[in-house]
Every structure is written in structure tokens, then in C-alpha cells.
Design a protein around this motif. Structure first.
Motif, PDB file in Angstrom:
ATOM      1  N   GLU A 141       0.818  -1.220   0.000  1.00  0.00           N
ATOM      2  CA  GLU A 141       0.000   0.000   0.000  1.00  0.00           C
ATOM      3  C   GLU A 141       0.856   1.276   0.000  1.00  0.00           C
ATOM      4  O   GLU A 141       0.511   2.269  -0.628  1.00  0.00           O
ATOM      5  N   ALA A 142       1.974   1.196   0.708  1.00  0.00           N
ATOM      6  CA  ALA A 142       2.870   2.363   0.773  1.00  0.00           C
ATOM      7  C   ALA A 142       3.364   2.706  -0.630  1.00  0.00           C
ATOM      8  O   ALA A 142       3.419   3.878  -1.031  1.00  0.00           O
ATOM      9  N   GLN A 143       3.685   1.660  -1.375  1.00  0.00           N
ATOM     10  CA  GLN A 143       4.164   1.886  -2.741  1.00  0.00           C
ATOM     11  C   GLN A 143       3.035   2.455  -3.613  1.00  0.00           C
ATOM     12  O   GLN A 143       3.263   3.339  -4.438  1.00  0.00           O
ATOM     13  N   ALA A 144       1.814   1.963  -3.396  1.00  0.00           N
ATOM     14  CA  ALA A 144       0.660   2.468  -4.165  1.00  0.00           C
ATOM     15  C   ALA A 144       0.470   3.956  -3.890  1.00  0.00           C
ATOM     16  O   ALA A 144       0.209   4.746  -4.799  1.00  0.00           O
ATOM     17  N   LYS A 145       0.649   4.350  -2.637  1.00  0.00           N
ATOM     18  CA  LYS A 145       0.478   5.765  -2.266  1.00  0.00           C
ATOM     19  C   LYS A 145       1.573   6.624  -2.910  1.00  0.00           C
ATOM     20  O   LYS A 145       1.306   7.700  -3.436  1.00  0.00           O
ATOM     21  N   ARG A 146       2.795   6.103  -2.853  1.00  0.00           N
ATOM     22  CA  ARG A 146       3.916   6.835  -3.458  1.00  0.00           C
ATOM     23  C   ARG A 146       3.658   7.061  -4.953  1.00  0.00           C
ATOM     24  O   ARG A 146       3.916   8.113  -5.492  1.00  0.00           O
ATOM     25  N   ARG A 147       3.103   6.040  -5.584  1.00  0.00           N
ATOM     26  CA  ARG A 147       2.823   6.140  -7.023  1.00  0.00           C
ATOM     27  C   ARG A 147       1.778   7.196  -7.323  1.00  0.00           C
ATOM     28  O   ARG A 147       1.858   7.905  -8.311  1.00  0.00           O
ATOM     29  N   GLU A 148       0.775   7.245  -6.450  1.00  0.00           N
ATOM     30  CA  GLU A 148      -0.299   8.226  -6.636  1.00  0.00           C
ATOM     31  C   GLU A 148       0.275   9.639  -6.585  1.00  0.00           C
ATOM     32  O   GLU A 148      -0.042  10.497  -7.400  1.00  0.00           O
ATOM     33  N   GLN A 149       1.182   9.836  -5.601  1.00  0.00           N
ATOM     34  CA  GLN A 149       1.809  11.168  -5.466  1.00  0.00           C
ATOM     35  C   GLN A 149       2.684  11.453  -6.684  1.00  0.00           C
ATOM     36  O   GLN A 149       2.682  12.552  -7.229  1.00  0.00           O
ATOM     37  N   MET A 150       3.385  10.420  -7.122  1.00  0.00           N
ATOM     38  CA  MET A 150       4.290  10.575  -8.254  1.00  0.00           C
ATOM     39  C   MET A 150       3.515  10.952  -9.516  1.00  0.00           C
ATOM     40  O   MET A 150       3.954  11.775 -10.322  1.00  0.00           O
ATOM     41  N   ALA A 151       2.311  10.360  -9.676  1.00  0.00           N
ATOM     42  CA  ALA A 151       1.523  10.588 -10.897  1.00  0.00           C
ATOM     43  C   ALA A 151       1.223  12.065 -11.097  1.00  0.00           C
ATOM     44  O   ALA A 151       1.190  12.555 -12.226  1.00  0.00           O
ATOM     45  N   ALA A 152       1.021  12.789  -9.984  1.00  0.00           N
ATOM     46  CA  ALA A 152       0.686  14.207 -10.104  1.00  0.00           C
ATOM     47  C   ALA A 152       1.920  15.052 -10.410  1.00  0.00           C
ATOM     48  O   ALA A 152       1.831  16.096 -11.046  1.00  0.00           O
ATOM     49  N   LEU A 153       3.076  14.570  -9.966  1.00  0.00           N
ATOM     50  CA  LEU A 153       4.298  15.389 -10.082  1.00  0.00           C
ATOM     51  C   LEU A 153       5.147  15.033 -11.296  1.00  0.00           C
ATOM     52  O   LEU A 153       5.820  15.881 -11.880  1.00  0.00           O
ATOM     53  N   ILE A 154       5.141  13.760 -11.670  1.00  0.00           N
ATOM     54  CA  ILE A 154       6.028  13.276 -12.743  1.00  0.00           C
ATOM     55  C   ILE A 154       5.131  12.908 -13.929  1.00  0.00           C
ATOM     56  O   ILE A 154       4.744  11.759 -14.100  1.00  0.00           O
TER      57      ILE A 154
END
Ligand SMILES: NC(=O)c1ccc[n+]([C@@H]2O[C@H](COP(=O)([O-])OP(=O)(O)OC[C@H]3O[C@@H](n4cnc5c(N)ncnc54)[C@H](O)[C@@H]3O)[C@@H](O)[C@H]2O)c1
Length: 309
Positions: free
Chosen positions: A212-225
Motif C-alpha cells: 500500500e505504501a508503494q501504491a500511495k507513493r505512485r499516486e503522489q508521483m503521478a501528479a508530479l512526474i
């Protein structure tokens, strides 16, 4: 006036991800765009013949916004189809000024499990595809003494990534292709550069999530990268404003643009009496060892000097 006003540009893989944003941004900057996309899955499976839908959808979006675009759903792996597309472009749009080539697939596997199909398919789409789009257009560029390529590499090739020998080999092949294209094109005002992007697209989404931690990191990444960020770099590179830029390797990650080094000897040892295999293994390697590169992934590689824009 946009920076590509009056230009005609090919964008391969223009139906999704970075290619789609390259097409939309090139059109916004004034170019007439040929949106090419096979319209297949991200793995380029044998059973996956693709569809004209994604390329046409993007071309339609450009036309709806007042821009000029045509679509094409041939594979970049088909040399004859790329020749026909060049002829169609020259006839219908009156010229060709730049080629942006993000078309790509992934077929990851540890090397000891990699099939011939995984190897061939990835080399075919990335390396052979880059050859095809460049080779079918280079004569036109040389004749009119102007033209520019923005090809796509990856940190998986430049630095390395486990499970991607096929992709890494293709992406480093593109580095060599672009470098020599730039050298041969210098006299003819034909330029070539490569981009190692990082962006949240269906390609990056294909990497499995562990927790889940990785899923959250990805969500944040999607908006920035985002894919529009490397796309802006590609559009800048094929514009006349970049006429002094050729033979370079860039990275694009979020709002950060990186300039990569290129391999050159970093240490030289000469043995006047002649090396023997034993002397090489002991003395030469012994002296060079302090300069050896660690077999590390990008996160642990040396970090470059940071400069604000
Ligand atoms: N997204 C990233 O973080 C990342 C990282 C490193 C490198 N790259 C490179 O950037 C480029 C774009 O990647 P993306 O993430 O936008 O991928 P994506 O999967 O979102 O889009 C790739 C597009 O290429 C098209 N395509 C595939 N094979 C084709 C063929 N034979 N002919 C024509 N079109 C074809 C697909 O249909 C798709 O629309 C690729 O070359 C990729 O290797 C991306």
C-alpha cells in the motif's frame, strides 16, 4: 506564435503517454502533426494487431482545437509503411521538419528467463523502429539542409535496471544511433538528441505494486512526474530555437531536466613492455579498481550538481 509555427512533425506512439503529449504540445506550438500509433497493448504481443483508434483520437483532439493533424496506425517496425507515411506527409502536409519517436513497449524478464520473442520484439520496436523513422526521413532532411530528431532512451539503458536486458540494449543502441546521426548530420543542419524520460504512463503503471505504501507513493508521483514534462523537452529539441543542440542526452523527470555525460576513457595505463593476461588481471585492474563503477541502479548512482533554472 508558437515555436513550431509552420513546421510539420511526426510523433510516433502518439496515442498514449508521452507521445500523446508530444503531439498535443507540438500542435499547440503551431506544428501540423502526423500522429502515429499502432494502438496496441504495452507489451506488443504477437496476437495484438492494434487499432487506429488512439492515434485518430489524438489527431481529432488537435483538429477540434483548431490545429492541423492527420493520423496513422502503422507500426514503426514496418520500413515500407514508414516510407509510405513520409510520402503521404510530404504530399498532404507539404514537408517534414522534425521526428519525435517515443513509440515503445516493454517485455521485462530476468535474462535467464527471457525468450527470443521478448528480446526480438523489444529490439524491433525501439531500435529497429528508431532506425526506420530516421532512415526513411533523413534524405529529405539532408536535401533541404534542415531537420531534427528527438529519440527516446531510458535510464534502464544509460544506468541499468534489473529485468530489462532487452530494453537496456535497445535504448543504448538508440544512444549510438543518435550520436552518429548528429555527427553525420552536422554539415547538413540535421540534428539528433535523445531523452531519458520519467513519467507516469501506462508503461510505468505496468510495474507491479508491492504494497500500500508503494501504491500511495505512485499516486503522489503521478501528479508530479507527468508525461507533458518530457514532451515539452522533445518539442523544444525539434524547434529551431535548439539549432545549436545536437548529439546530446537529456533526462526529464518532473520539472527537472538533466544533461547526461557520455562515455569517454577516464583512466589510461600503457605497459611499454607489453601486457600479459596475468599482468592485466593483477596490475592493470588493481590500479583501475578505485575508478570502477559500482553495479548499482539509478537510485545509488552518483548524483549530479544541481542548478536552479
Ligand atoms: N514513462 C516512463 O517513465 C519512461 C521511462 C523511460 C523511458 N521511457 C520511454 O519513453 C517512451 C514513451 O513511453 P510511455 O511511457 O509514454 O509509453 P506508453 O506505453 O504510454 O506509450 C507508448 C505508445 O507507443 C505505441 N506503440 C507501441 N509500439 C508501437 C509501434 N510498433 N508502432 C507505433 N506505435 C507503437 C503504443 O501503442 C503507445 O501508445 C518509450 O520509448 C519508453 O521506452 C518512458
Amino acid at each position: 506564435m508558437g515555436i513550431l509555427e509552420g513546421k510539420v512533425v511526426w510523433v510516433t506512439g502518439g496515442g498514449n503517454g508521452i507521445g500523446k503529449d508530444c503531439a498535443l504540445i507540438a500542435a499547440k506550438e503551431g506544428a501540423a502533426v502526423v500522429v502515429n500509433d499502432l494502438g496496441g497493448g504495452f507489451k506488443g504481443d504477437a496476437s495484438d494487431s492494434g487499432s487506429a483508434g488512439p492515434a485518430e483520437e489524438v489527431a481529432r483532439e488537435i483538429r477540434a482545437g483548431g490545429g492541423k493533424a492527420i493520423s496513422n496506425s502503422d507500426s514503426v517496425t514496418d520500413f515500407k509503411a514508414m516510407e509510405a507515411l513520409r510520402d503521404q506527409t510530404l504530399k498532404e502536409l507539404g514537408g517534414l521538419d522534425g521526428v519525435i519517436n517515443p513509440a515503445g513497449i516493454l517485455r521485462d524478464a530476468m535474462f535467464h528467463k527471457m525468450t527470443e520473442f521478448d528480446w526480438d520484439k523489444v529490439i524491433e520496436v525501439h531500435l529497429r523502429g528508431s532506425f526506420n523513422v530516421c532512415r526513411t526521413t533523413i534524405e529529405h532532411f539532408r536535401e533541404k539542409q534542415s531537420g531534427s530528431y528527438a529519440l527516446f532512451t531510458s535510464t534502464s539503458g544509460l544506468i541499468g535496471n534489473i529485468g530489462q536486458t532487452n530494453y537496456a540494449a535497445a535504448k543504448l543502441g538508440i544512444m549510438g544511433l543518435s550520436r552518429v546521426l548528429a555527427m553525420e548530420g552536422a554539415k547538413f543542419n540535421v540534428r539528433s538528441n535523445i531523452i531519458a524520460p520519467v513519467a507516469w504512463t501506462r508503461m510505468t503503471q505496468s510495474v507491479p505494486i508491492r504494497d500500500e505504501a508503494q501504491a500511495k507513493r505512485r499516486e503522489q508521483m503521478a501528479a508530479l512526474i507527468r508525461p507533458d514534462q518530457p514532451a515539452k523537452l522533445a518539442v523544444a529539441l525539434i524547434s529551431d530555437l535548439a539549432k545549436e543542440v545536437s548529439g546530446q542526452i537529456f533526462g526529464a523527470r518532473g520539472e527537472t531536466i538533466e544533461l547526461y555525460s557520455q562515455p569517454r576513457p577516464i583512466m589510461t595505463l600503457t605497459e611499454e613492455a607489453g601486457w600479459t593476461p596475468e599482468k592485466i588481471a593483477t596490475e592493470c585492474f588493481g590500479k583501475m579498481q578505485e575508478k570502477f563503477f559500482p553495479v548499482s541502479r539509478s537510485a545509488t548512482s552518483p548524483q549530479p550538481e544541481q542548478k536552479a533554472s
